[in-house]
Design a protein around this motif. Structure first.
Motif, PDB file in Angstrom:
ATOM      1  N   SER A 237       0.838  -1.208   0.000  1.00  0.00           N
ATOM      2  CA  SER A 237       0.000   0.000   0.000  1.00  0.00           C
ATOM      3  C   SER A 237       0.869   1.253   0.000  1.00  0.00           C
ATOM      4  N   VAL A 238       1.948   1.228   0.791  1.00  0.00           N
ATOM      5  CA  VAL A 238       2.861   2.374   0.824  1.00  0.00           C
ATOM      6  C   VAL A 238       3.539   2.559  -0.532  1.00  0.00           C
ATOM      7  N   LEU A 239       3.962   1.459  -1.142  1.00  0.00           N
ATOM      8  CA  LEU A 239       4.579   1.545  -2.471  1.00  0.00           C
ATOM      9  C   LEU A 239       3.582   2.050  -3.507  1.00  0.00           C
ATOM     10  N   GLY A 240       2.329   1.600  -3.383  1.00  0.00           N
ATOM     11  CA  GLY A 240       1.302   2.068  -4.308  1.00  0.00           C
ATOM     12  C   GLY A 240       1.064   3.563  -4.203  1.00  0.00           C
ATOM     13  N   LEU A 241       1.050   4.082  -2.977  1.00  0.00           N
ATOM     14  CA  LEU A 241       0.890   5.527  -2.790  1.00  0.00           C
ATOM     15  C   LEU A 241       2.064   6.292  -3.396  1.00  0.00           C
ATOM     16  N   LEU A 242       3.263   5.741  -3.243  1.00  0.00           N
ATOM     17  CA  LEU A 242       4.446   6.392  -3.815  1.00  0.00           C
ATOM     18  C   LEU A 242       4.371   6.417  -5.342  1.00  0.00           C
ATOM     19  N   ILE A 243       3.901   5.318  -5.934  1.00  0.00           N
ATOM     20  CA  ILE A 243       3.762   5.272  -7.392  1.00  0.00           C
ATOM     21  C   ILE A 243       2.698   6.256  -7.861  1.00  0.00           C
ATOM     22  N   ILE A 244       1.623   6.392  -7.088  1.00  0.00           N
ATOM     23  CA  ILE A 244       0.577   7.365  -7.445  1.00  0.00           C
ATOM     24  C   ILE A 244       1.154   8.783  -7.480  1.00  0.00           C
ATOM     25  N   VAL A 245       1.987   9.114  -6.496  1.00  0.00           N
ATOM     26  CA  VAL A 245       2.600  10.444  -6.456  1.00  0.00           C
ATOM     27  C   VAL A 245       3.519  10.653  -7.661  1.00  0.00           C
ATOM     28  N   ILE A 246       4.359   9.643  -7.953  1.00  0.00           N
ATOM     29  CA  ILE A 246       5.299   9.772  -9.074  1.00  0.00           C
ATOM     30  C   ILE A 246       4.560   9.867 -10.397  1.00  0.00           C
ATOM     31  N   ASN A 247       3.550   9.036 -10.576  1.00  0.00           N
ATOM     32  CA  ASN A 247       2.763   9.083 -11.809  1.00  0.00           C
ATOM     33  C   ASN A 247       2.030  10.410 -11.937  1.00  0.00           C
ATOM     34  N   GLY A 248       1.568  10.945 -10.803  1.00  0.00           N
ATOM     35  CA  GLY A 248       0.926  12.256 -10.849  1.00  0.00           C
ATOM     36  C   GLY A 248       1.886  13.355 -11.264  1.00  0.00           C
ATOM     37  N   LEU A 249       3.138  13.260 -10.814  1.00  0.00           N
ATOM     38  CA  LEU A 249       4.142  14.240 -11.219  1.00  0.00           C
ATOM     39  C   LEU A 249       4.418  14.158 -12.717  1.00  0.00           C
ATOM     40  N   LEU A 250       4.480  12.934 -13.248  1.00  0.00           N
ATOM     41  CA  LEU A 250       4.690  12.779 -14.687  1.00  0.00           C
ATOM     42  C   LEU A 250       3.528  13.359 -15.481  1.00  0.00           C
ATOM     43  N   MET A 251       2.319  13.131 -15.008  1.00  0.00           N
ATOM     44  CA  MET A 251       1.155  13.680 -15.695  1.00  0.00           C
ATOM     45  C   MET A 251       1.152  15.201 -15.607  1.00  0.00           C
ATOM     46  N   ARG A 252       1.624  15.734 -14.501  1.00  0.00           N
ATOM     47  CA  ARG A 252       1.688  17.193 -14.341  1.00  0.00           C
ATOM     48  C   ARG A 252       2.708  17.792 -15.300  1.00  0.00           C
ATOM     49  N   HIS A 253       3.882  17.142 -15.432  1.00  0.00           N
ATOM     50  CA  HIS A 253       4.891  17.633 -16.366  1.00  0.00           C
ATOM     51  C   HIS A 253       4.381  17.577 -17.797  1.00  0.00           C
ATOM     52  N   GLN A 254       3.663  16.501 -18.110  1.00  0.00           N
ATOM     53  CA  GLN A 254       3.166  16.363 -19.477  1.00  0.00           C
ATOM     54  C   GLN A 254       2.077  17.378 -19.763  1.00  0.00           C
ATOM     55  N   ALA A 255       1.376  17.798 -18.731  1.00  0.00           N
ATOM     56  CA  ALA A 255       0.306  18.770 -18.927  1.00  0.00           C
ATOM     57  C   ALA A 255       0.846  20.117 -19.396  1.00  0.00           C
TER      58      ALA A 255
END
Length: 268
Positions: A237-255
């Motif tokens: 669950s902790v790793l999943g939350l970390l991946i959500i944050v990283i993926n969100g950062l990538l989506m933000r950069h792409q935006a």
């Protein structure tokens, strides 16, 4: 053109190393998720098999549900981990969005599995104790035609134990119909250490029988498996939350990549 670039925020154009680092972390964590599926699946299957072997003790229990939910999480980890590892700089927003939805669903499953495993680990002891005491009180010998009457014999041979707490539980039973007339108190032959040693279960020969009870051994196995599933789900669950944050950062950069259009020659 330089004037336009100067007016743009720093995070709109000079973030390539952020994206690169995020992509490497995402691939690494995705690989961990994919590999963790085997560990969690093994724990879930062990819980299911354990409940199947001792289903007579857990007839009205949903203890195996923890194992099935852990297996479901393990299966769900496979596509989620592969999708995380396959993301690159040219990944579309659809793939990143799909990964985000998969991670959210996976997070719900992991939290549910962890809560259920923890609850069952606290409940298993009382259920096993009451069921084993009932079986001891209803025991009527190894020749019983009732399948439940042979549960204690099978368990004592498998776990190499005797009674619930210890061998003296057999001396306290009110139903002594399985004792032979004129014999002293004895325990079932399934308590014997060596079946071919001529052991009859006579308590006057304690060196020939197991003296440790079955409850502690069985309880330790269940506690180990359920806590194993619990901590696996917590870590994932902790790793999943970390991946959500990283993926969100990538989506933000792409935006903000659309601002790169200002760097075109059409504005020169």
């Amino acid at each position: 053109m330089n004037r336009v670039r100067a007016l743009m925020p720093w995070w709109c154009y000079d973030d390539s190393w952020h994206r690169t680092l995020s992509q490497y972390l995402l691939k690494f964590l995705g690989y961990i998720l994919w590999c963790s599926a085997a560990a969690l699946g093994l724990g879930g299957l062990s819980v299911i098999l354990m409940c199947g072997n001792y289903k007579s003790l857990l007839q009205e229990s949903f203890l195996s549900l923890s194992g099935w939910l852990a297996v479901a999480v393990a299966i769900f980890l496979l596509p989620t981990g592969l999708l995380a590892m396959s993301l690159s700089a040219k990944s579309t927003r659809y793939r990143q969005g799909t990964l985000m939805y998969l991670l959210l669903i996976l997070l719900c499953l992991e939290v549910s599995s962890a809560v259920l495993a923890r609850f069952h680990s606290l409940q298993a002891s009382s259920e096993l104790r009451s069921a084993m005491r009932y079986l001891v009180s209803q025991y009527n010998g190894t020749l019983s035609k009732d399948p439940s009457g042979r549960v204690m014999d099978k368990m004592q041979r498998r776990l190499r134990c005797c009674g619930v707490q210890n061998y003296t539980d057999w001396l306290k039973t009110t139903d002594s119909s399985w004792h032979l007339p004129g014999e002293s108190h004895r325990v079932p032959k399934s308590c014997c250490k060596e079946r071919s040693s001529g052991c009859t279960g006579d308590v006057s020969h304690l060196d020939l029988i197991f003296q440790e009870g079955c409850l502690k051994k069985l309880e330790n196995w269940f506690q180990f498996l359920l806590l194993y599933v619990f901590w696996c789900c917590v870590i994932l669950s902790v790793l999943g939350l970390l991946i959500i944050v990283i993926n969100g950062l990538l989506m933000r950069h792409q935006a903000f990549s659309s601002f790169q259009l200002l760097d075109s020659y059409t504005f020169i």
